[in-house]
Design a protein around this motif. Sequence first.
Motif, PDB file in Angstrom:
ATOM      1  N   CYS A 217      -2.394 -22.469  -6.177  1.00 12.39           N
ATOM      2  CA  CYS A 217      -2.043 -21.439  -7.175  1.00 12.39           C
ATOM      3  C   CYS A 217      -3.279 -20.631  -7.534  1.00 12.39           C
ATOM      4  O   CYS A 217      -3.799 -20.704  -8.648  1.00 12.39           O
ATOM      5  CB  CYS A 217      -1.459 -22.097  -8.430  1.00 12.39           C
ATOM      6  SG  CYS A 217      -0.032 -23.143  -8.128  1.00 12.39           S
ATOM      7  N   ARG A 218      -3.775 -19.887  -6.565  1.00 11.85           N
ATOM      8  CA  ARG A 218      -4.942 -19.053  -6.830  1.00 11.85           C
ATOM      9  C   ARG A 218      -4.836 -17.759  -6.035  1.00 11.85           C
ATOM     10  O   ARG A 218      -4.309 -17.728  -4.928  1.00 11.85           O
ATOM     11  CB  ARG A 218      -6.245 -19.780  -6.493  1.00 11.85           C
ATOM     12  CG  ARG A 218      -6.401 -20.216  -5.051  1.00 11.85           C
ATOM     13  CD  ARG A 218      -7.790 -20.816  -4.809  1.00 11.85           C
ATOM     14  NE  ARG A 218      -8.018 -21.984  -5.627  1.00 11.85           N
ATOM     15  CZ  ARG A 218      -9.224 -22.449  -5.936  1.00 11.85           C
ATOM     16  NH1 ARG A 218     -10.295 -21.826  -5.487  1.00 11.85           N
ATOM     17  NH2 ARG A 218      -9.370 -23.526  -6.678  1.00 11.85           N
ATOM     18  N   ASP A 219      -5.361 -16.703  -6.651  1.00 11.85           N
ATOM     19  CA  ASP A 219      -5.358 -15.386  -6.030  1.00 11.85           C
ATOM     20  C   ASP A 219      -6.766 -15.124  -5.501  1.00 11.85           C
ATOM     21  O   ASP A 219      -7.671 -14.769  -6.255  1.00 11.85           O
ATOM     22  CB  ASP A 219      -4.961 -14.332  -7.066  1.00 11.85           C
ATOM     23  CG  ASP A 219      -4.809 -12.936  -6.473  1.00 11.85           C
ATOM     24  OD1 ASP A 219      -5.427 -12.667  -5.427  1.00 11.85           O
ATOM     25  OD2 ASP A 219      -4.090 -12.117  -7.068  1.00 11.85           O
ATOM     26  N   HIS A 220      -6.955 -15.338  -4.204  1.00  9.07           N
ATOM     27  CA  HIS A 220      -8.294 -15.221  -3.632  1.00  9.07           C
ATOM     28  C   HIS A 220      -8.851 -13.804  -3.757  1.00  9.07           C
ATOM     29  O   HIS A 220     -10.052 -13.615  -3.953  1.00  9.07           O
ATOM     30  CB  HIS A 220      -8.269 -15.655  -2.162  1.00  9.07           C
ATOM     31  CG  HIS A 220      -7.967 -17.106  -1.974  1.00  9.07           C
ATOM     32  ND1 HIS A 220      -8.913 -18.092  -2.178  1.00  9.07           N
ATOM     33  CD2 HIS A 220      -6.818 -17.743  -1.614  1.00  9.07           C
ATOM     34  CE1 HIS A 220      -8.356 -19.279  -1.945  1.00  9.07           C
ATOM     35  NE2 HIS A 220      -7.102 -19.092  -1.603  1.00  9.07           N
ATOM     36  N   ARG A 221      -7.988 -12.819  -3.663  1.00  4.12           N
ATOM     37  CA  ARG A 221      -8.428 -11.437  -3.765  1.00  4.12           C
ATOM     38  C   ARG A 221      -8.951 -11.126  -5.171  1.00  4.12           C
ATOM     39  O   ARG A 221     -10.002 -10.515  -5.343  1.00  4.12           O
ATOM     40  CB  ARG A 221      -7.260 -10.512  -3.406  1.00  4.12           C
ATOM     41  CG  ARG A 221      -7.617  -9.051  -3.186  1.00  4.12           C
ATOM     42  CD  ARG A 221      -6.351  -8.301  -2.780  1.00  4.12           C
ATOM     43  NE  ARG A 221      -6.583  -6.889  -2.554  1.00  4.12           N
ATOM     44  CZ  ARG A 221      -6.907  -6.358  -1.393  1.00  4.12           C
ATOM     45  NH1 ARG A 221      -7.053  -7.133  -0.330  1.00  4.12           N
ATOM     46  NH2 ARG A 221      -7.082  -5.045  -1.265  1.00  4.12           N
ATOM     47  N   ALA A 222      -8.190 -11.585  -6.167  1.00  6.30           N
ATOM     48  CA  ALA A 222      -8.608 -11.364  -7.549  1.00  6.30           C
ATOM     49  C   ALA A 222      -9.897 -12.122  -7.856  1.00  6.30           C
ATOM     50  O   ALA A 222     -10.785 -11.604  -8.554  1.00  6.30           O
ATOM     51  CB  ALA A 222      -7.503 -11.792  -8.510  1.00  6.30           C
ATOM     52  N   ALA A 224     -12.275 -12.924  -5.731  1.00  7.75           N
ATOM     53  CA  ALA A 224     -13.382 -12.238  -5.069  1.00  7.75           C
ATOM     54  C   ALA A 224     -13.846 -11.048  -5.894  1.00  7.75           C
ATOM     55  O   ALA A 224     -15.042 -10.760  -5.987  1.00  7.75           O
ATOM     56  CB  ALA A 224     -12.966 -11.793  -3.669  1.00  7.75           C
ATOM     57  N   ARG A 225     -12.894 -10.375  -6.503  1.00 12.07           N
ATOM     58  CA  ARG A 225     -13.245  -9.232  -7.343  1.00 12.07           C
ATOM     59  C   ARG A 225     -14.054  -9.683  -8.561  1.00 12.07           C
ATOM     60  O   ARG A 225     -15.038  -9.052  -8.951  1.00 12.07           O
ATOM     61  CB  ARG A 225     -11.976  -8.512  -7.791  1.00 12.07           C
ATOM     62  CG  ARG A 225     -12.249  -7.377  -8.771  1.00 12.07           C
ATOM     63  CD  ARG A 225     -10.962  -6.770  -9.288  1.00 12.07           C
ATOM     64  NE  ARG A 225     -11.252  -5.956 -10.457  1.00 12.07           N
ATOM     65  CZ  ARG A 225     -10.601  -6.047 -11.607  1.00 12.07           C
ATOM     66  NH1 ARG A 225      -9.656  -6.932 -11.755  1.00 12.07           N
ATOM     67  NH2 ARG A 225     -10.924  -5.260 -12.618  1.00 12.07           N
ATOM     68  N   VAL A 226     -13.635 -10.792  -9.190  1.00 13.68           N
ATOM     69  CA  VAL A 226     -14.359 -11.300 -10.363  1.00 13.68           C
ATOM     70  C   VAL A 226     -15.772 -11.722  -9.978  1.00 13.68           C
ATOM     71  O   VAL A 226     -16.737 -11.438 -10.691  1.00 13.68           O
ATOM     72  CB  VAL A 226     -13.589 -12.475 -11.001  1.00 13.68           C
ATOM     73  CG1 VAL A 226     -14.423 -13.121 -12.093  1.00 13.68           C
ATOM     74  CG2 VAL A 226     -12.266 -11.996 -11.571  1.00 13.68           C
ATOM     75  N   VAL A 227     -15.904 -12.393  -8.835  1.00 17.64           N
ATOM     76  CA  VAL A 227     -17.227 -12.816  -8.368  1.00 17.64           C
ATOM     77  C   VAL A 227     -18.128 -11.601  -8.160  1.00 17.64           C
ATOM     78  O   VAL A 227     -19.300 -11.594  -8.572  1.00 17.64           O
ATOM     79  CB  VAL A 227     -17.114 -13.641  -7.072  1.00 17.64           C
ATOM     80  CG1 VAL A 227     -18.489 -13.870  -6.456  1.00 17.64           C
ATOM     81  CG2 VAL A 227     -16.424 -14.978  -7.353  1.00 17.64           C
ATOM     82  N   ALA A 228     -17.592 -10.573  -7.521  1.00 16.37           N
ATOM     83  CA  ALA A 228     -18.379  -9.359  -7.276  1.00 16.37           C
ATOM     84  C   ALA A 228     -18.773  -8.687  -8.586  1.00 16.37           C
ATOM     85  O   ALA A 228     -19.910  -8.237  -8.759  1.00 16.37           O
ATOM     86  CB  ALA A 228     -17.582  -8.398  -6.401  1.00 16.37           C
ATOM     87  N   ARG A 229     -17.826  -8.615  -9.505  1.00 19.32           N
ATOM     88  CA  ARG A 229     -18.115  -7.992 -10.802  1.00 19.32           C
ATOM     89  C   ARG A 229     -19.208  -8.752 -11.537  1.00 19.32           C
ATOM     90  O   ARG A 229     -20.130  -8.164 -12.108  1.00 19.32           O
ATOM     91  CB  ARG A 229     -16.844  -7.960 -11.649  1.00 19.32           C
ATOM     92  CG  ARG A 229     -17.016  -7.254 -12.996  1.00 19.32           C
ATOM     93  CD  ARG A 229     -15.764  -7.416 -13.836  1.00 19.32           C
ATOM     94  NE  ARG A 229     -15.571  -8.796 -14.236  1.00 19.32           N
ATOM     95  CZ  ARG A 229     -14.400  -9.332 -14.535  1.00 19.32           C
ATOM     96  NH1 ARG A 229     -13.294  -8.611 -14.429  1.00 19.32           N
ATOM     97  NH2 ARG A 229     -14.314 -10.583 -14.921  1.00 19.32           N
ATOM     98  N   ASN A 230     -19.140 -10.098 -11.522  1.00 21.96           N
ATOM     99  CA  ASN A 230     -20.163 -10.888 -12.201  1.00 21.96           C
ATOM    100  C   ASN A 230     -21.523 -10.740 -11.535  1.00 21.96           C
ATOM    101  O   ASN A 230     -22.553 -10.706 -12.207  1.00 21.96           O
ATOM    102  CB  ASN A 230     -19.750 -12.358 -12.246  1.00 21.96           C
ATOM    103  CG  ASN A 230     -18.775 -12.646 -13.371  1.00 21.96           C
ATOM    104  OD1 ASN A 230     -18.814 -12.009 -14.417  1.00 21.96           O
ATOM    105  ND2 ASN A 230     -17.884 -13.600 -13.153  1.00 21.96           N
ATOM    106  N   ARG A 231     -21.524 -10.656 -10.211  1.00 24.16           N
ATOM    107  CA  ARG A 231     -22.787 -10.463  -9.508  1.00 24.16           C
ATOM    108  C   ARG A 231     -23.449  -9.153  -9.933  1.00 24.16           C
ATOM    109  O   ARG A 231     -24.665  -9.096 -10.163  1.00 24.16           O
ATOM    110  CB  ARG A 231     -22.554 -10.492  -7.996  1.00 24.16           C
ATOM    111  CG  ARG A 231     -23.848 -10.514  -7.178  1.00 24.16           C
ATOM    112  CD  ARG A 231     -23.556 -10.649  -5.703  1.00 24.16           C
ATOM    113  NE  ARG A 231     -22.923 -11.915  -5.394  1.00 24.16           N
ATOM    114  CZ  ARG A 231     -21.735 -12.060  -4.826  1.00 24.16           C
ATOM    115  NH1 ARG A 231     -21.029 -10.988  -4.510  1.00 24.16           N
ATOM    116  NH2 ARG A 231     -21.246 -13.248  -4.568  1.00 24.16           N
ATOM    117  N   MET A 232     -22.651  -8.105 -10.061  1.00 24.51           N
ATOM    118  CA  MET A 232     -23.196  -6.818 -10.496  1.00 24.51           C
ATOM    119  C   MET A 232     -23.641  -6.871 -11.960  1.00 24.51           C
ATOM    120  O   MET A 232     -24.721  -6.368 -12.309  1.00 24.51           O
ATOM    121  CB  MET A 232     -22.155  -5.716 -10.296  1.00 24.51           C
ATOM    122  CG  MET A 232     -21.861  -5.391  -8.835  1.00 24.51           C
ATOM    123  SD  MET A 232     -20.796  -3.941  -8.602  1.00 24.51           S
ATOM    124  CE  MET A 232     -19.241  -4.510  -9.284  1.00 24.51           C
TER     125      MET A 232
END
Length: 281
Positions: A217-222, A224-232
């Motif tokens: 029950c996980r949205d890998h696309r979403a 990945a977006r959160v990880v990218a946002r946090n990295r920035m």
Amino acid sequence: MTADEGSGEEADDQIGVVVVTMNRCDELSRTLSKIEQLAEVSKVVVVDNGSSDGTAVMVRTEHPNVDLISLPRNIGAAARNIGVRHLATPFVAFLDDDTWPEPGALSVASRVLSSHPQVAIVTGHILIGTDGADDPTCVLMSKSPIATPASLPGRAVIGFVAGASVVRKDPFIGAGGFARRAGIGGEEELLAYDLLDDGWMILYVPEMVIRHYPSPCRDHRARARVVARNRMRVAWMRRPWSKAIHITIGEYRNRDRFEPALPLRDLALLIPALTRRRRLG
């Protein structure tokens, strides 16, 4: 809590457990059952990020010895901060609703933290699924190039895995815990940087073994977006300007991973991050 026969461990009043969850009722129940079999665990807190699937009822009825904190909405990783403040123990283990420790693992972390006051976080070795495959992040941590004093176990690292770690409560709170805007995914980076900048150490200790059965029950696309946002966000808050620009450009070059309109919204979220900018020492 009931202990497995022959576990050889006693309840450790130095360490409590915080589990954050959202809409994974069945998986959480399985995880809590696993944790409740560990003799070394004396207190478990579940912080529910606004579940709508009966999670709260399940915890109260099936796991009455677990403290439940039900939040009205999802605040992501910051829910762990609430769990930490609820506990009176000096050390707190963070587990996800699909991770649990092997017997004795948390006692290993407690002994490391008790014996080495300069260590703020102990992060463990994760085995994935029924096959027990090594988590790739742990493989990288085991090869950390950071010099580790001979008196310390494991390897000194610059990051940790939130769902498989034990933190020292005081420096965790002193550093502000997990950022409220971080969500779930890459939320560890800012906290790790700030603890290291304050002179604390983070250790990867492979003897602390954590089992991870990744939820379907996980949205890998979403995520990945959160990880990218946090990295920035972290780059703009703590890294040199040149590095922040480089990281941001790199994430936007990978924008095909996200819905086309979302990266612009994420870029707007970087503006508040600038108000908390502080270069690392």
